[in-house]
Design a protein around this motif. Structure first.
Motif, PDB file in Angstrom:
ATOM      1  N   ARG A 106      31.594  10.450 -54.926  1.00  0.00           N
ATOM      2  CA  ARG A 106      31.690   9.024 -55.229  1.00  0.00           C
ATOM      3  C   ARG A 106      32.891   8.638 -56.085  1.00  0.00           C
ATOM      4  NH1 ARG A 106      31.191   5.536 -52.389  1.00  0.00           N
ATOM      5  NH2 ARG A 106      30.766   4.008 -53.987  1.00  0.00           N
ATOM      6  N   PRO A 107      33.324   9.429 -57.072  1.00  0.00           N
ATOM      7  CA  PRO A 107      34.505   8.991 -57.833  1.00  0.00           C
ATOM      8  C   PRO A 107      35.722   8.773 -56.927  1.00  0.00           C
ATOM      9  CG  PRO A 107      33.429  10.791 -58.987  1.00  0.00           C
ATOM     10  CD  PRO A 107      32.759  10.676 -57.646  1.00  0.00           C
ATOM     11  N   GLY A 108      35.944   9.665 -55.982  1.00  0.00           N
ATOM     12  CA  GLY A 108      37.077   9.528 -55.072  1.00  0.00           C
ATOM     13  C   GLY A 108      36.886   8.392 -54.090  1.00  0.00           C
ATOM     14  N   GLU A 109      35.665   8.254 -53.576  1.00  0.00           N
ATOM     15  CA  GLU A 109      35.392   7.162 -52.644  1.00  0.00           C
ATOM     16  C   GLU A 109      35.596   5.808 -53.321  1.00  0.00           C
ATOM     17  OE1 GLU A 109      32.125   9.513 -49.868  1.00  0.00           O
ATOM     18  OE2 GLU A 109      31.415   8.214 -51.492  1.00  0.00           O
ATOM     19  N   ARG A 110      35.069   5.655 -54.537  1.00  0.00           N
ATOM     20  CA  ARG A 110      35.234   4.390 -55.281  1.00  0.00           C
ATOM     21  C   ARG A 110      36.707   4.120 -55.579  1.00  0.00           C
ATOM     22  NH1 ARG A 110      30.578   6.238 -58.065  1.00  0.00           N
ATOM     23  NH2 ARG A 110      31.914   7.004 -59.718  1.00  0.00           N
ATOM     24  N   PHE A 111      37.451   5.166 -55.939  1.00  0.00           N
ATOM     25  CA  PHE A 111      38.870   5.005 -56.233  1.00  0.00           C
ATOM     26  C   PHE A 111      39.612   4.476 -55.004  1.00  0.00           C
ATOM     27  CE2 PHE A 111      43.178   6.968 -56.311  1.00  0.00           C
ATOM     28  CZ  PHE A 111      43.698   6.219 -57.356  1.00  0.00           C
ATOM     29  N   LEU A 112      39.393   5.122 -53.865  1.00  0.00           N
ATOM     30  CA  LEU A 112      40.082   4.691 -52.643  1.00  0.00           C
ATOM     31  C   LEU A 112      39.658   3.285 -52.226  1.00  0.00           C
ATOM     32  CD1 LEU A 112      40.015   8.033 -50.618  1.00  0.00           C
ATOM     33  CD2 LEU A 112      42.016   6.915 -51.652  1.00  0.00           C
ATOM     34  N   GLU A 113      38.371   2.998 -52.296  1.00  0.00           N
ATOM     35  CA  GLU A 113      37.890   1.655 -51.941  1.00  0.00           C
ATOM     36  C   GLU A 113      38.497   0.605 -52.864  1.00  0.00           C
ATOM     37  OE1 GLU A 113      33.532   2.889 -50.106  1.00  0.00           O
ATOM     38  OE2 GLU A 113      33.711   2.481 -52.251  1.00  0.00           O
ATOM     39  N   GLY A 114      38.604   0.917 -54.156  1.00  0.00           N
ATOM     40  CA  GLY A 114      39.189  -0.017 -55.122  1.00  0.00           C
ATOM     41  C   GLY A 114      40.652  -0.315 -54.850  1.00  0.00           C
ATOM     42  N   LEU A 115      41.338   0.632 -54.205  1.00  0.00           N
ATOM     43  CA  LEU A 115      42.745   0.417 -53.851  1.00  0.00           C
ATOM     44  C   LEU A 115      42.899  -0.307 -52.517  1.00  0.00           C
ATOM     45  CD1 LEU A 115      44.216   3.896 -54.854  1.00  0.00           C
ATOM     46  CD2 LEU A 115      44.592   1.706 -56.023  1.00  0.00           C
ATOM     47  N   GLY A 116      41.784  -0.529 -51.814  1.00  0.00           N
ATOM     48  CA  GLY A 116      41.839  -1.217 -50.535  1.00  0.00           C
ATOM     49  C   GLY A 116      41.814  -0.313 -49.322  1.00  0.00           C
ATOM     50  N   PHE A 117      41.604   0.986 -49.507  1.00  0.00           N
ATOM     51  CA  PHE A 117      41.506   1.906 -48.380  1.00  0.00           C
ATOM     52  C   PHE A 117      40.220   1.625 -47.609  1.00  0.00           C
ATOM     53  CE2 PHE A 117      44.642   4.254 -50.709  1.00  0.00           C
ATOM     54  CZ  PHE A 117      45.267   5.098 -49.802  1.00  0.00           C
ATOM     55  N   VAL A 118      40.271   1.828 -46.311  1.00  0.00           N
ATOM     56  CA  VAL A 118      39.085   1.760 -45.462  1.00  0.00           C
ATOM     57  C   VAL A 118      38.662   3.199 -45.194  1.00  0.00           C
ATOM     58  CG1 VAL A 118      38.188   1.062 -43.212  1.00  0.00           C
ATOM     59  CG2 VAL A 118      39.829  -0.415 -44.419  1.00  0.00           C
ATOM     60  N   LEU A 119      37.429   3.523 -45.563  1.00  0.00           N
ATOM     61  CA  LEU A 119      36.900   4.878 -45.397  1.00  0.00           C
ATOM     62  C   LEU A 119      36.206   5.014 -44.045  1.00  0.00           C
ATOM     63  CD1 LEU A 119      35.545   5.088 -48.974  1.00  0.00           C
ATOM     64  CD2 LEU A 119      37.003   6.826 -48.003  1.00  0.00           C
ATOM     65  N   GLU A 120      36.485   6.124 -43.368  1.00  0.00           N
ATOM     66  CA  GLU A 120      35.820   6.441 -42.109  1.00  0.00           C
ATOM     67  C   GLU A 120      34.609   7.310 -42.413  1.00  0.00           C
ATOM     68  OE1 GLU A 120      38.678   8.420 -39.657  1.00  0.00           O
ATOM     69  OE2 GLU A 120      40.059   6.717 -39.672  1.00  0.00           O
ATOM     70  N   GLU A 121      33.832   7.602 -41.390  1.00  0.00           N
ATOM     71  CA  GLU A 121      32.702   8.518 -41.536  1.00  0.00           C
ATOM     72  C   GLU A 121      33.234   9.934 -41.718  1.00  0.00           C
ATOM     73  OE1 GLU A 121      29.529   7.565 -41.906  1.00  0.00           O
ATOM     74  OE2 GLU A 121      30.390   5.557 -41.849  1.00  0.00           O
ATOM     75  N   GLU A 122      32.342  10.838 -42.090  1.00  0.00           N
ATOM     76  CA  GLU A 122      32.712  12.239 -42.292  1.00  0.00           C
ATOM     77  C   GLU A 122      33.218  12.843 -40.991  1.00  0.00           C
ATOM     78  OE1 GLU A 122      30.416  16.331 -43.612  1.00  0.00           O
ATOM     79  OE2 GLU A 122      29.625  14.403 -44.238  1.00  0.00           O
ATOM     80  N   SER A 123      34.308  13.626 -41.075  1.00  0.00           N
ATOM     81  CA  SER A 123      34.853  14.291 -39.890  1.00  0.00           C
ATOM     82  C   SER A 123      34.198  15.657 -39.713  1.00  0.00           C
ATOM     83  CB  SER A 123      36.365  14.451 -40.010  1.00  0.00           C
ATOM     84  OG  SER A 123      36.679  15.391 -41.011  1.00  0.00           O
ATOM     85  N   ALA A 124      34.512  16.273 -38.620  1.00  0.00           N
ATOM     86  CA  ALA A 124      33.937  17.576 -38.316  1.00  0.00           C
ATOM     87  C   ALA A 124      34.442  18.642 -39.280  1.00  0.00           C
ATOM     88  CB  ALA A 124      34.301  17.975 -36.892  1.00  0.00           C
ATOM     89  N   VAL A 125      33.601  19.625 -39.542  1.00  0.00           N
ATOM     90  CA  VAL A 125      33.993  20.768 -40.362  1.00  0.00           C
ATOM     91  C   VAL A 125      35.137  21.484 -39.651  1.00  0.00           C
ATOM     92  CG1 VAL A 125      33.218  22.975 -41.293  1.00  0.00           C
ATOM     93  CG2 VAL A 125      31.705  21.004 -41.328  1.00  0.00           C
ATOM     94  N   GLY A 126      36.099  21.972 -40.432  1.00  0.00           N
ATOM     95  CA  GLY A 126      37.222  22.698 -39.860  1.00  0.00           C
ATOM     96  C   GLY A 126      38.399  21.805 -39.533  1.00  0.00           C
ATOM     97  N   ALA A 127      38.259  20.523 -39.749  1.00  0.00           N
ATOM     98  CA  ALA A 127      39.364  19.610 -39.484  1.00  0.00           C
ATOM     99  C   ALA A 127      40.452  19.807 -40.526  1.00  0.00           C
ATOM    100  CB  ALA A 127      38.866  18.165 -39.530  1.00  0.00           C
ATOM    101  N   GLU A 128      41.643  19.337 -40.213  1.00  0.00           N
ATOM    102  CA  GLU A 128      42.726  19.398 -41.191  1.00  0.00           C
ATOM    103  C   GLU A 128      42.333  18.555 -42.395  1.00  0.00           C
ATOM    104  OE1 GLU A 128      46.888  17.494 -40.898  1.00  0.00           O
ATOM    105  OE2 GLU A 128      47.023  19.460 -39.964  1.00  0.00           O
ATOM    106  N   VAL A 129      42.579  19.067 -43.581  1.00  0.00           N
ATOM    107  CA  VAL A 129      42.219  18.408 -44.823  1.00  0.00           C
ATOM    108  C   VAL A 129      43.502  18.115 -45.583  1.00  0.00           C
ATOM    109  CG1 VAL A 129      40.922  18.614 -46.964  1.00  0.00           C
ATOM    110  CG2 VAL A 129      40.048  19.685 -44.899  1.00  0.00           C
TER     111      VAL A 129
END
Length: 182
Positions: free
Chosen positions: A137-160
């Motif tokens: 949540r700290p990271g999600e709130r930070f990104l949302e506060g900056l105006g980022f649009v968050l997607e759903e969780e991606s598959a395991v093994g995806a590029e990070v």
């Protein structure tokens, strides 16, 4: 490329600059202090090799000359780190692999000030992409506060961010910010 600049944070002396060899020990200390993020992101605490890998970790297709590492120093103490790649995954985009602040510096507006200053200095950038550990949540709130649009969780093994996911990592939540110039 940015060499060093002062950031206007009331009552604090904040410098954003490129790392130098003497930053290895302070970055190790920062990574140790940020164990909460590393465990959320990778399933493990940081290791000494994580600092060294910062300097060469790139996502597939990125060029080394587009890698940007910035140290955030507050009151002369290394307080944060930004790891990003310009023009990835396409021209005009920036992929942020890590935007890390020491726990004692979080929630005080410093991250927002650094992000805002970086966006104000970004020429030719149309979008910024980032990832956050799902449920952190700290990271999600930070990104949302900056105006980022968050997607759903991606598959395991995806590029990070700027690297491949490790065996203990869950998927990530990707986030995107469209940067309007007008």
């Amino acid at each position: 490329m940015v060499d060093a600049w002062m950031l206007d944070v009331p009552g604090e002396r904040v410098v954003v600059r490129e790392p130098v060899p003497a930053d290895e020990a302070p970055l190790l200390a920062l990574f140790e202090a940020c164990e909460d993020w590393f465990v959320a992101a990778t399933g493990l605490p940081s290791a000494p090799g994580d600092v060294q890998s910062l300097f060469y970790a790139l996502p597939e297709g990125a060029r080394p000359e587009d890698k940007v590492l910035l140290v955030v120093e507050r009151g002369g103490v290394v307080t944060g780190l930004v790891d990003a790649v310009r023009d990835h995954p396409e021209p005009g985009a920036v992929s942020v692999g890590m935007f890390l602040l020491a726990p004692w510096a979080r929630g005080r507006g410093l991250g927002r000030a650094v992000a805002g200053a970086l966006l104000a200095r970004a020429e030719g950038v149309s979008r910024v992409r980032a990832t956050v550990p799902p449920g952190w949540r700290p990271g999600e709130r930070f990104l949302e506060g900056l105006g980022f649009v968050l997607e759903e969780e991606s598959a395991v093994g995806a590029e990070v961010g700027n690297r491949r996911a490790g065996p203990r990592e869950r998927g990530v939540r990707r986030a995107e910010l469209r940067v309007g110039r007008g």
